[in-house]
Design a protein around this motif. Structure first.
Motif, mmCIF file in Angstrom:
data_model
loop_
_atom_site.group_PDB
_atom_site.id
_atom_site.type_symbol
_atom_site.label_atom_id
_atom_site.label_comp_id
_atom_site.label_asym_id
_atom_site.label_seq_id
_atom_site.Cartn_x
_atom_site.Cartn_y
_atom_site.Cartn_z
ATOM 1 N N ILE A 236 104.211 60.806 -19.044
ATOM 2 C CA ILE A 236 103.831 59.880 -20.114
ATOM 3 C C ILE A 236 103.060 58.726 -19.458
ATOM 4 C CG2 ILE A 236 104.658 58.396 -22.005
ATOM 5 C CD1 ILE A 236 107.295 60.022 -21.967
ATOM 6 N N GLN A 248 99.452 62.579 -22.495
ATOM 7 C CA GLN A 248 100.845 62.852 -22.119
ATOM 8 C C GLN A 248 101.129 64.353 -22.121
ATOM 9 O OE1 GLN A 248 103.160 60.676 -25.031
ATOM 10 N NE2 GLN A 248 103.444 62.478 -26.292
ATOM 11 N N ALA A 275 112.471 61.115 -21.024
ATOM 12 C CA ALA A 275 111.039 61.271 -21.329
ATOM 13 C C ALA A 275 110.857 62.231 -22.515
ATOM 14 C CB ALA A 275 110.284 61.776 -20.099
ATOM 15 N N ILE A 279 109.009 61.272 -26.268
ATOM 16 C CA ILE A 279 107.802 61.821 -26.933
ATOM 17 C C ILE A 279 108.095 62.462 -28.287
ATOM 18 C CG2 ILE A 279 106.446 62.136 -24.817
ATOM 19 C CD1 ILE A 279 106.978 65.227 -25.207
ATOM 20 N N TYR A 311 107.144 54.471 -17.764
ATOM 21 C CA TYR A 311 106.044 54.897 -18.638
ATOM 22 C C TYR A 311 106.201 54.150 -19.951
ATOM 23 C CZ TYR A 311 110.028 57.913 -19.653
ATOM 24 O OH TYR A 311 111.293 58.376 -19.907
#
Ligand code: SAM
Length: 358
Positions: A236, A248, A275, A279, A311
């Motif tokens: 990311i 990404q 992560a 997203i 990120y």
């Protein structure tokens, strides 16, 4: 096309594929092929772990870093990062909170911060072990000498996470400054493994310039190293890094890779990462449904969480936070899984009573 499904079947049966077969799967990934792999991976995870989800309390001890990885928001060149480091009392207080919430693994993660000498870490680890003898300690503090890894292991650390990031030399050199090499990363991983740590490696999915061949190399490297844990999540971008404008990593590819790893090594401790949750609103659950069996909520002091920004938009509240454990439990319950209070150590795979991997 049915050949692709046969390749998934072959992976399930033999826990082995050729590089070209992995590339073929990744090049021809469709929604139905992915669903086929998720279903099998889920079944395999269920056989090994039941519906139990292990939790780890993540304590981000410092965002100072001497390294300058091009993808990372806490790289040393990011002068906009608001730096912090936790002292021993801060860490003990996180452990205290975590223990009462039901955590039996503490993960101490941070940038490579020379402030934390071996002596400091030995004292910290010994004290945590003295106060919580029924807990495991995982370290994720980057590259160190074999001697340092040994001292920290002797002080009581049980596990170590060090992602290899990419198993391709040329790709590695595009993601890192020249003083960081894949060779050194691999040698650290070998030392950790030889010393006796439960060792975790891993990689980002969709990092700039990554090809499907690179991903196949990652999987084969994991096969060869045979780690106990693998952390993988989408790349990311972070706005203050050279990769700010890059795309990404994709959700479906990340989930598919989780499923392939589960099929390749049924006993692997495989987190559904922050992560992934970042997203997609259901990323955490989708990871579990693709074969993951671990989640790592954030136990860091609330005032520093936003500063450990690897990120953009990194999650650190609600089900992502240790104090949001009830939300996490509900999310897992809704998809048929149970969060357990357990160290969640690696246990090798048994097939018909015979140990398959140790
Ligand atoms: N310094 C230790 C190390 O190098 O292993 C631990 C901390 S490091 C920040 C933890 C992991 O964060 C890295 O292994 C990397 O894969 C991941 N990471 C860093 N930047 C990222 C980004 N932009 N997107 C996704 N993951 C990232």
């Amino acid at each position: 096309m049915s050949k692709l499904y046969d390749i998934i079947d072959k992976l399930e049966e033999t826990q082995n594929l050729e590089k070209e077969e992995f590339i073929n799967l990744l090049d021809n990934l469709t929604e139905s092929l992915a669903q086929y792999a998720y279903e099998k991976a889920r079944k395999v995870a269920r056989e090994h772990f039941g519906n139990r989800i292990y939790i780890r309390g993540l304590i981000e001890i410092s965002n100072y870093c001497k390294n300058d990885c091009l993808y990372c928001g806490i790289r040393r060149s990011n002068t906009n990062a608001d730096r912090y480091r936790l002292n021993k009392e801060d860490v003990f207080s996180c452990c205290h909170t975590g223990y009462n919430l039901g955590f039996r693994t503490f993960v101490l993660q941070g940038g490579e911060d020379p402030f934390y000498s071996d002596e400091f870490l030995i004292e910290l680890i010994s004290e945590i072990k003295k106060n919580y003898p029924d807990c495991a300690i995982t370290l994720s503090l980057g590259e160190k000498s074999r001697d340092s890894y040994q001292k920290l292991f002797d002080a009581g650390a049980d596990r170590y996470l060090l992602r290899h990031e990419t198993a391709d030399e040329a790709h590695y050199s595009k993601l890192h400054p020249k003083e960081l090499t894949l060779e050194s990363r691999k040698s650290c991983l070998q030392s950790l493994h030889d010393i006796g740590y439960q060792t975790g490696t891993g990689f980002m999915v969709g990092s700039p310039w990554q090809t499907n061949e690179n991903l196949a190399q990652d999987i084969l490297f994991i096969k060869e190293l045979s780690p106990e844990m693998v952390g993988l999540g989408p790349f990311i971008p972070h706005h203050d890094t050279p990769f700010a404008g890059e795309a990404q990593g994709a959700l479906d590819k990340t989930l598919f890779l989780l499923a392939l790893l589960r099929l390749m090594k049924p006993s692997l401790l495989l987190p559904s990462t922050t992560a992934l949750g970042t997203i997609h609103p259901k990323g955490r659950e989708l990871g579990i449904l693709a074969g993951a069996n671990v989640v790592m909520p954030n136990l860091s002091p609330v005032d520093v969480r936003k500063k450990y920004l690897l990120y953009d938009n990194k999650l650190s509240s609600d089900a992502e936070a240790a104090e949001g454990l009830n939300s996490l439990k509900k999310q897992m319950d809704a998809i048929g899984y149970e969060v357990v209070t357990d160290r969640g150590d690696y246990a090798p795979q048994l097939r018909k009573g015979v140990l398959l991997d140790v």
